[in-house]
Scaffold this active site. Structure first.
Site, PDB file in Angstrom:
ATOM      1  N   ARG A 142      -8.479   3.634  13.085  1.00  0.00           N
ATOM      2  CA  ARG A 142      -7.567   4.759  13.327  1.00  0.00           C
ATOM      3  C   ARG A 142      -7.019   4.790  14.743  1.00  0.00           C
ATOM      4  O   ARG A 142      -5.899   5.254  14.971  1.00  0.00           O
ATOM      5  CB  ARG A 142      -8.287   6.072  13.039  1.00  0.00           C
ATOM      6  CG  ARG A 142      -8.793   6.209  11.623  1.00  0.00           C
ATOM      7  CD  ARG A 142      -7.676   6.157  10.614  1.00  0.00           C
ATOM      8  NE  ARG A 142      -8.193   6.323   9.251  1.00  0.00           N
ATOM      9  CZ  ARG A 142      -7.445   6.168   8.167  1.00  0.00           C
ATOM     10  NH1 ARG A 142      -6.159   5.821   8.273  1.00  0.00           N
ATOM     11  NH2 ARG A 142      -7.970   6.330   6.973  1.00  0.00           N
TER      12      ARG A 142
ATOM     13  N   GLU B 119      -9.148   3.718  -2.629  1.00  0.00           N
ATOM     14  CA  GLU B 119      -7.870   3.620  -3.339  1.00  0.00           C
ATOM     15  C   GLU B 119      -8.057   2.933  -4.688  1.00  0.00           C
ATOM     16  O   GLU B 119      -9.060   2.275  -4.933  1.00  0.00           O
ATOM     17  CB  GLU B 119      -6.868   2.790  -2.515  1.00  0.00           C
ATOM     18  CG  GLU B 119      -6.721   3.261  -1.072  1.00  0.00           C
ATOM     19  CD  GLU B 119      -5.520   2.662  -0.365  1.00  0.00           C
ATOM     20  OE1 GLU B 119      -4.692   2.019  -1.038  1.00  0.00           O
ATOM     21  OE2 GLU B 119      -5.417   2.856   0.858  1.00  0.00           O
TER      22      GLU B 119
ATOM     23  N   GLN C 143      -4.355   2.063  14.930  1.00  0.00           N
ATOM     24  CA  GLN C 143      -3.227   2.518  14.105  1.00  0.00           C
ATOM     25  C   GLN C 143      -2.405   3.606  14.810  1.00  0.00           C
ATOM     26  O   GLN C 143      -1.166   3.555  14.814  1.00  0.00           O
ATOM     27  CB  GLN C 143      -3.782   3.052  12.780  1.00  0.00           C
ATOM     28  CG  GLN C 143      -2.727   3.536  11.791  1.00  0.00           C
ATOM     29  CD  GLN C 143      -3.358   4.187  10.554  1.00  0.00           C
ATOM     30  OE1 GLN C 143      -4.570   4.180  10.360  1.00  0.00           O
ATOM     31  NE2 GLN C 143      -2.518   4.748   9.696  1.00  0.00           N
TER      32      GLN C 143
ATOM     33  N   LYS D 222      -4.782  -2.101  10.101  1.00  0.00           N
ATOM     34  CA  LYS D 222      -5.086  -2.308   8.685  1.00  0.00           C
ATOM     35  C   LYS D 222      -5.325  -3.772   8.329  1.00  0.00           C
ATOM     36  O   LYS D 222      -6.042  -4.056   7.365  1.00  0.00           O
ATOM     37  CB  LYS D 222      -3.888  -1.840   7.837  1.00  0.00           C
ATOM     38  CG  LYS D 222      -3.487  -0.398   8.030  1.00  0.00           C
ATOM     39  CD  LYS D 222      -4.398   0.525   7.255  1.00  0.00           C
ATOM     40  CE  LYS D 222      -3.824   1.935   7.193  1.00  0.00           C
ATOM     41  NZ  LYS D 222      -4.579   2.759   6.242  1.00  0.00           N
TER      42      LYS D 222
ATOM     43  N   THR E  82      -8.954  -5.897   3.707  1.00  0.00           N
ATOM     44  CA  THR E  82      -8.793  -4.974   2.589  1.00  0.00           C
ATOM     45  C   THR E  82      -9.689  -5.511   1.480  1.00  0.00           C
ATOM     46  O   THR E  82      -9.497  -6.640   1.023  1.00  0.00           O
ATOM     47  CB  THR E  82      -7.332  -4.944   2.098  1.00  0.00           C
ATOM     48  OG1 THR E  82      -6.479  -4.622   3.198  1.00  0.00           O
ATOM     49  CG2 THR E  82      -7.155  -3.923   0.984  1.00  0.00           C
TER      50      THR E  82
ATOM     51  N   ARG F 158       0.425  14.249  13.722  1.00  0.00           N
ATOM     52  CA  ARG F 158       1.645  14.889  14.226  1.00  0.00           C
ATOM     53  C   ARG F 158       1.495  16.403  14.152  1.00  0.00           C
ATOM     54  O   ARG F 158       2.169  17.077  13.367  1.00  0.00           O
ATOM     55  CB  ARG F 158       2.850  14.429  13.387  1.00  0.00           C
ATOM     56  CG  ARG F 158       3.135  12.932  13.451  1.00  0.00           C
ATOM     57  CD  ARG F 158       4.255  12.492  12.524  1.00  0.00           C
ATOM     58  NE  ARG F 158       3.938  12.683  11.119  1.00  0.00           N
ATOM     59  CZ  ARG F 158       3.223  11.828  10.374  1.00  0.00           C
ATOM     60  NH1 ARG F 158       2.776  10.709  10.904  1.00  0.00           N
ATOM     61  NH2 ARG F 158       2.972  12.086   9.104  1.00  0.00           N
TER      62      ARG F 158
ATOM     63  N   HIS G 104      -3.840  13.787   0.990  1.00  0.00           N
ATOM     64  CA  HIS G 104      -4.082  12.815   2.054  1.00  0.00           C
ATOM     65  C   HIS G 104      -2.913  12.777   3.041  1.00  0.00           C
ATOM     66  O   HIS G 104      -3.108  12.812   4.260  1.00  0.00           O
ATOM     67  CB  HIS G 104      -4.315  11.426   1.451  1.00  0.00           C
ATOM     68  CG  HIS G 104      -4.404  10.334   2.474  1.00  0.00           C
ATOM     69  ND1 HIS G 104      -5.476  10.189   3.305  1.00  0.00           N
ATOM     70  CD2 HIS G 104      -3.528   9.343   2.814  1.00  0.00           C
ATOM     71  CE1 HIS G 104      -5.280   9.152   4.117  1.00  0.00           C
ATOM     72  NE2 HIS G 104      -4.105   8.621   3.831  1.00  0.00           N
TER      73      HIS G 104
ATOM     74  N   THR H  86      -4.845   6.271  -0.064  1.00  0.00           N
ATOM     75  CA  THR H  86      -6.106   7.008  -0.127  1.00  0.00           C
ATOM     76  C   THR H  86      -6.063   8.097  -1.198  1.00  0.00           C
ATOM     77  O   THR H  86      -5.113   8.874  -1.262  1.00  0.00           O
ATOM     78  CB  THR H  86      -6.388   7.674   1.224  1.00  0.00           C
ATOM     79  OG1 THR H  86      -6.296   6.681   2.231  1.00  0.00           O
ATOM     80  CG2 THR H  86      -7.767   8.302   1.235  1.00  0.00           C
TER      81      THR H  86
ATOM     82  N   GLU I  99     -10.528   3.684   3.349  1.00  0.00           N
ATOM     83  CA  GLU I  99      -9.638   4.428   2.475  1.00  0.00           C
ATOM     84  C   GLU I  99      -9.985   4.042   1.043  1.00  0.00           C
ATOM     85  O   GLU I  99      -9.888   2.870   0.671  1.00  0.00           O
ATOM     86  CB  GLU I  99      -8.171   4.119   2.784  1.00  0.00           C
ATOM     87  CG  GLU I  99      -7.776   4.557   4.185  1.00  0.00           C
ATOM     88  CD  GLU I  99      -6.269   4.686   4.396  1.00  0.00           C
ATOM     89  OE1 GLU I  99      -5.507   3.937   3.749  1.00  0.00           O
ATOM     90  OE2 GLU I  99      -5.871   5.548   5.214  1.00  0.00           O
TER      91      GLU I  99
ATOM     92  N   ASP J  67       0.850  -1.187   0.000  1.00  0.00           N
ATOM     93  CA  ASP J  67       0.000   0.000   0.000  1.00  0.00           C
ATOM     94  C   ASP J  67       0.888   1.241   0.000  1.00  0.00           C
ATOM     95  O   ASP J  67       1.777   1.365   0.838  1.00  0.00           O
ATOM     96  CB  ASP J  67      -0.903  -0.008   1.237  1.00  0.00           C
ATOM     97  CG  ASP J  67      -2.094   0.914   1.067  1.00  0.00           C
ATOM     98  OD1 ASP J  67      -2.450   1.237  -0.089  1.00  0.00           O
ATOM     99  OD2 ASP J  67      -2.673   1.320   2.082  1.00  0.00           O
TER     100      ASP J  67
ATOM    101  N   ASP K 161      -9.277   0.083   1.725  1.00  0.00           N
ATOM    102  CA  ASP K 161      -8.309  -0.326   2.741  1.00  0.00           C
ATOM    103  C   ASP K 161      -8.856   0.089   4.111  1.00  0.00           C
ATOM    104  O   ASP K 161      -8.490   1.111   4.667  1.00  0.00           O
ATOM    105  CB  ASP K 161      -6.977   0.364   2.442  1.00  0.00           C
ATOM    106  CG  ASP K 161      -5.877  -0.094   3.385  1.00  0.00           C
ATOM    107  OD1 ASP K 161      -5.863  -1.274   3.738  1.00  0.00           O
ATOM    108  OD2 ASP K 161      -5.029   0.743   3.748  1.00  0.00           O
TER     109      ASP K 161
END
Lengths: 378, 378
Positions: free
Chosen positions: A204, A170, A207, A220, A224, A116, A107, A311, A168, A100, A200
């Site tokens: 969160r 994709e 993660q 994740k 998928t 962050r 994104h 994404t 996500e 991935d 995907d």
């Protein structure tokens, strides 16, 4: 016609429980049983892999042969047409490795801002290489497979069902032609057979707690989903566009030789209501660049390898391909037309991603859909 | 006897070019051809996977049957013994997913100090869960396969062969019994068949530039070598020890039900000279905990899945399982007995990892070796 002669995507179907699945091509509301129509047992092997391993000349010849038969001698194909509602669709490939990527500038910037907040949103490497990581090949499932809400650690000493279950949207790329260990891949179109839609699914909260320093793992790996129809690159010639301008100029091995940007328009619907329209053409890194990067160190490709774009998010708020972006980490929930709101997914929610691409002569190609319903945690 | 009745590891061999490889068991300096010796075609299928999928009762029965034949009726087995020097050994399993963990407290602390000198060496999650990520299954290769020095980005605009090619001495665990999507794994010994030695080759310069925020990718994916013999868990009963004390107490799903620490002693040799003796028993997270963690979110296991411990490093300088630790990121090169020094690997270097475990009655079990020679970049 969205499923006409200019499309002809490949999938794997069965008619009865217990029957070995076989390869078919979607044509209108029917599946062409290729084993019968083309008298070739390569299509009776349970997945697309045996056919894909034959390479690009065989892919082109097969497509030309089928288009020719369908247009000049439909009566000969007719016995091999099966109505879509009489088949079950299966995972079309045996997935080798699943990678991935993280190719949308918007994104990556959005997630950087949320995960962050005290740093620059993009890490220093982001504009120099398509950042990517390996996902779990064994949990790639076909569209329609229910998705059980995962449980896991959401912080120090905190365990339970994910409270931030997300999607996500994709685009995935299916590798046909392998390479030998230590070799780099050659031209994109000689290795990659076609594209599939990918959801995907992402937890969160799991993660965010687990991902430093080695990347996403259990947030994740529970599922998928991919669409059942693989659209061959040959069906996307009218969708090809120049890739987005890149600054700085990428290193030589990442230089684009051909325009492999793709004008694919996606829609994300929650319980039938469209909540986003991600534009694939706005992606920063193109799929030929992802392939070149993934193999520059000599990593071998295998038939059935799958890699996804990451994404797809555009610059506009209504173009974001994940709920975490659409709701800004849950702080600005979506308002649905039934009066309910969604920060993240609830049990019973159905998420469906669809996509179309320009076809020849102003037509439209459908890439079908990838859908899944959230089941409660066990 | 290191390869006697108490060991009997499984591998896959062929006698001639072009012959379909078949499953054998190592006994002394011979391979027992199981297809012939046990009259079972499951061993003639090219890998261990078909046998592994039969599950733990079949694994136990087969081992008991073979031990019984070898000890009570050696003449019946004798026609199926092939001298080791007459066979070629192959990758013993078709690898499903490959996951690499990060279970040594000392290794994680050492790398934290080098990669992130301004922060606490251990991330906040490290003592709460076994950190792991997916690696590339398609580049898992059998011991003896040459390793080409990878090229890649080593910084912004900097491309070339890795100048920091390294090893990681690890223990790998081979999954036999699968799970269904959405299910957690049950008892460790019901799913895991056995162990293998792993060298997770690493290009530290490529890794350092690429790994934020999604983890290692091309710095690892060019090759992962495994030993040709899979030692069944049943051969390791005398090696089992309590795991290391853990603080804080892990969450319920990570609680140890049985002692699955393993007193396996590894040796790392560069060009025949031992440079380190990593002690597996000092690992912080045990393999049953890795399995429980990997599947707590419902991620499916497949027969042939491989997961590895991460670099085995002990507390003493001579117990570190990677060159980056042994030479402190190249700053304190190793002095070899031929007068040369090594910060990282040079072309032509041969790295061999061996290991032993206690056997019953004071004996010793050999886990064999995983070896590879560095070829120049292409």
């Amino acid at each position: 016609m969205a499923w006409g002669l200019d499309n002809l995507p490949y999938g794997v179907f069965s008619r009865r429980e217990g029957e070995t699945p076989r390869v078919g091509v979607r044509y209108g509301d029917h599946v062409v049983d290729l084993t019968g129509a083309l008298h070739d047992e390569v299509f009776a092997t349970g997945s697309l892999n045996a056919f894909l391993s034959r390479g690009p000349a065989a892919w082109r010849d097969t497509r030309a042969l089928l288009r020719n038969k369908l247009s000049t001698d439909p009566a000969a194909v007719e016995p091999h047409l099966i109505p879509l509602d009489q088949v079950r669709l299966h995972l079309p490939i045996e997935v080798g490795d699943y990678v991935d990527f993280y190719c949308s500038l918007e994104h990556a910037s959005n997630l950087g801002r949320m995960f962050r907040p005290d740093e620059e949103p993009l890490k220093p490497n982001w504009r120099h290489l398509p950042v990517g990581y390996h996902g779990r090949a064994g949990t790639v499932v076909v569209s329609g497979t229910p998705v059980t809400r995962p449980s896991g650690q959401r912080g120090a000493g905190v365990f339970g069902p994910s409270a931030k279950l997300d999607i996500e949207a994709e685009l995935g790329f299916v590798v046909g032609t392998p390479t030998a260990l230590g070799e780099r891949a050659g031209r994109f179109e000689d290795h990659v057979f076609g594209v599939t839609l990918v959801n995907d699914w992402s937890a969160r909260d799991i993660q965010a707690w687990e991902y430093v320093p080695l990347g996403p793992f259990l947030g994740k790996s529970f599922a998928t989903s991919v669409s059942p129809w693989i659209t061959p690159l040959d069906a996307l010639s009218a969708a090809r566009v120049e890739g987005r301008r890149q600054d700085p100029e990428p290193l030589g091995y990442l230089r684009r030789e051909e325009p492999w940007g793709l004008d694919i328009r996606m829609e994300v619907a929650v319980n039938g209501e469209v909540v986003s329209r991600p534009p694939y053409r706005d992606m920063y890194w193109t799929p030929d660049q992802m392939l070149a990067h993934m193999t520059v160190n000599g990593a071998r490709l295998r038939t059935g390898d799958l890699y996804a774009s990451g994404t797809v998010s555009g610059a506009e708020p209504g173009e974001r391909g994940s709920l975490i972006e659409l709701t800004w980490n849950g702080g600005e929930p979506l308002k649905l037309s039934d009066g309910s709101t969604r920060a993240f997914l609830e049990d019973g929610d159905v998420v469906t991603i669809t996509a179309t691409a320009p076809g020849p002569d102003g037509g439209v190609i459908s890439l079908g859909e990838v859908t899944g319903r959230i089941e409660p945690a066990r």
